[in-house]
Design a protein around this motif. Sequence first.
Motif, PDB file in Angstrom:
ATOM      1  N   SER A   1       8.335  -4.707  -6.981  1.00 39.60           N
ATOM      2  CA  SER A   1       9.070  -4.388  -5.754  1.00 39.60           C
ATOM      3  C   SER A   1       8.188  -4.558  -4.526  1.00 39.60           C
ATOM      4  CB  SER A   1       9.603  -2.951  -5.818  1.00 39.60           C
ATOM      5  OG  SER A   1      10.547  -2.802  -6.837  1.00 39.60           O
TER       6      SER A   1
ATOM      7  N   SER B   1      19.004  -6.063  -6.161  1.00 44.17           N
ATOM      8  CA  SER B   1      17.982  -5.033  -6.288  1.00 44.17           C
ATOM      9  C   SER B   1      17.002  -5.180  -5.136  1.00 44.17           C
ATOM     10  CB  SER B   1      17.251  -5.173  -7.624  1.00 44.17           C
ATOM     11  OG  SER B   1      16.173  -4.267  -7.713  1.00 44.17           O
TER      12      SER B   1
ATOM     13  N   GLU C   1      13.920   2.803  -4.787  1.00 43.42           N
ATOM     14  CA  GLU C   1      14.442   1.537  -5.279  1.00 43.42           C
ATOM     15  C   GLU C   1      15.966   1.590  -5.212  1.00 43.42           C
ATOM     16  OE1 GLU C   1      12.825   0.697  -9.105  1.00 43.42           O
ATOM     17  OE2 GLU C   1      10.765   0.483  -8.360  1.00 43.42           O
TER      18      GLU C   1
ATOM     19  N   SER D   1      13.969  -2.604  -2.536  1.00 43.73           N
ATOM     20  CA  SER D   1      13.216  -1.352  -2.444  1.00 43.73           C
ATOM     21  C   SER D   1      12.844  -1.083  -1.004  1.00 43.73           C
ATOM     22  CB  SER D   1      11.943  -1.421  -3.302  1.00 43.73           C
ATOM     23  OG  SER D   1      11.030  -2.356  -2.768  1.00 43.73           O
TER      24      SER D   1
ATOM     25  N   SER E   1       6.065  -0.163  -9.843  1.00 48.17           N
ATOM     26  CA  SER E   1       6.809  -0.748  -8.730  1.00 48.17           C
ATOM     27  C   SER E   1       6.083  -1.923  -8.090  1.00 48.17           C
ATOM     28  CB  SER E   1       7.089   0.319  -7.674  1.00 48.17           C
ATOM     29  OG  SER E   1       5.871   0.783  -7.118  1.00 48.17           O
TER      30      SER E   1
END
Length: 881
Positions: free
Chosen positions: A481, A742, A691, A744, A478
């Motif tokens: 993110s 997208s 996420e 997070s 991640s």
Amino acid sequence: MKFLCLLCVFCLIPSLTPGSHIRIRNNGYELVVVAIHDSVKENAQMLTALKKIISDSSKVLYEATRHRAFFRKVFFLIPSTWSSSLADKDSTSVNLRDADVILSDPASVSRRSSPRTRSYAGCGHSGIHIQLRTDVLLNNNHPLIQHKPEKYMVHEFAKYWYGVFEEYPNPGENQFYFSTTFGRADPVRCSIGLIGRIMQKTSSGIQLCGYDSVDPETGEFPEGCVYYPYPSHNRGTASMMDHSYIQEIQDFCDDDHTQGHYSHNVEPPNRHNRLCSHRSTWDVISNTPDFQGNANPPTTLSDSQLAPQFIIFRAPSRRRRRLAVILDSPKEFHKRLRLHQAVDHFLGDGFDDDTKVAIIHDDVTNGRGTRMRGRRSATVKSSLQNLHDSVDPSALPSRIRAGIEVLKKKNSTKEGMEFHLILISCNNQTVLEEGNIQKMVDFGITPHFYNCEENRMKNIEETIKQQGGLVEIKSHRSIFSALQRLSEKLHGDEKNLSVQLVNENLELAGEGTHQTYLPVDESLHGELVVRLHYTTAPPSVSVIAPNGSACGYTATNHKLRYIKISSFVTENEHGKWSVAITNKTPYHESIHLLVVLKSQSTEDEVPIRTNAWVKVFHEHSPPRVGVYAEVMYGGHPVVNANVSAHVYHRERKVASLALRDTGGGFDIMKHDGIYSNSFTEMDAHGIHYVEVTVKDSLNNLEIHKTYEIPIPTEQDKGEPGHVPMPDYHTERVRLKHGLRRSTSTGQFHIDQRWDLVGNPDPYPPARVIDLQIDGVDRKERRVTLSWTAPGSNLDTGTASSYEIRYQTNGTALVHEPTAAWLVTDDMIVGTSGGPRGAGQTEHVTVQFPPSLKWVAVMLRAVDENNNKGEFSNMMTTFFEL
């Protein structure tokens, strides 16, 4: 140095809401941020007027909270286009993104065109911010203001900070309800001491709507009848959450039932009663952390002591960022590679050329990496392409000191200068000492800490957050993110921040192909960047635009092992793009796909953006976890999106859940662009993160643009002060090309006190917050009820049954619902087929006994283990008058 100290004071405040830095100390609220949007033209007189409104609001708040709170320190943020002579200081720490109050010009396309407070967490919890229009706040004749802007500010602040809601009817809600107290239709109000007239505008003028005009069949006043409370000479002093402009109103409704006191009216189906279980506003406010127990007890202060201190910051016209990036790379090669790939993207595509960087990666004694250079310089690239084994972790403290020194050397008070030390530690080392953090404070450096391992150093974590830094504790998968969130934080409110469309980890079998279709919606304008990060061998990739042409410029970095494809999106290239990735080897390949659009928006072209966060509700046992994501076009919500949240513990996906904007359970408001759900599938202690993906390929998405309907300026003669509440029109704009985003959240921690084994079913169904009466057959005494179904575990699954209670006295039902009559199976007309799944709409028709003249109804859901949720909001109706 005075300026640096001031900014550090600002950074020392923990964030209690998404972005807010407000704190209360000795009854005074500090660091309240009022930001003026770029759309507002320079106006020194407006600034003076705002100061007076907030000063007067401080006194009103002090009275309304029974001498327990006032505004002590308020920051103004004015646009960079305004004259510097209006500001005390330039700022890089106070920004529009984290403001508590945002003032926009009514002509701005990105405004929230209807003034409102953005809330998400429900009763007793702070919201996102207060959005106001300059023409509303500064117009004393506006229906929400009516010569009392200071009261209106307190009304909105209470919604924002204390989590209470309107006690008058909102647009689309009924202005009248059936009162079991009076046995008749009554205006929605709190308290019943609030008196006024019910009037109707006709072709011959204004006429009264008497109670004798109520239709005995429907129980409703004639069409066009409106309740106008008297603006003065009213009874009682509550409630600030009702028509606050009324002269006598100065309190929040409470539960004092002594004779002559007008207490909270529990019956009306207003938003506050619906969301707060029919509790009084003062009961909710007095039980928030600011006042719970003996916190901030009543004081005796003079008007001069209640006057806030104002500090005016001016947004910089340009930002000059200085970043010291310290890499404590992981030992495993594939993890180290992903880290360097992510940092390369973070620096190369995330900042402008005013940004200078020092990469501190290896032993600092060799002199490399300890000077500031351009973010795309050969030295920075070389440092990131250096993928040799990580150095001795014991050298990390010296690298941190080197980072502080290089930022210290570049310290400057030039406009827009800001200094950040970014530490990425992947070797489970507790190396960030509080002494070093204090050095950063002294030099105006903001620390940020990314930890690849689950080694939660809570004292360090809290200290960094208090200084305005970002802390992320996530797995290596991640890292993209985490750095995207850091990029968003460092950019603040800049318009041209990149929009992340796809952030996805792929596993390709030998010679396998992955193909994805990417809708590029019409709100996106700028450079589309597709990056494929591989581990072993470069795959083949093709990106095809909607017109069928292959896309654009391709570059391959063999040392950092990624392929970058970019193309500028023109007007005729909105639509469905395709990305095909083929593994050219017979071996398994791990690939990370990242797609961003480097926005080049204008005031009239703002991209749809997403934001996500997690809130833990510790007042419950075990605590409840709410997951939230907002999808917004400027100030306007995007509805009907397919929003999914994926919860991870370390590198393992724990659960996937659909987030809903249906206005039930954890989602307190339908179609406000905030999608919500609860996370209940906990199976491990430790750090978790989420996420979020937003997808739509069926073209169901709509932008809801809401505009206030102007009220005629000519007042009706003979009825001064009787101005109706404003009404609104919503324009629904359908998106033509679908949507993909997208994002997070930060992490949340499940500690050892949460029993994950002893109680196999710790969560009851969620509370129903939208019980409605859809129809009444008065002759047969049948009532059709509807509501959004909760789940068996809060908002997940399917409840087992519903317990419906009824009474002839609404107040008695609210106070003792289990003492009321129970709706039995033989009273249900037809068969409902059992409870529906969470988020769906329930419909049930109940036949009540013939002896009832009227009825009040509440219900709650029950799961298969007989766990019972809280009782819903109450609804009332009649059968005969």
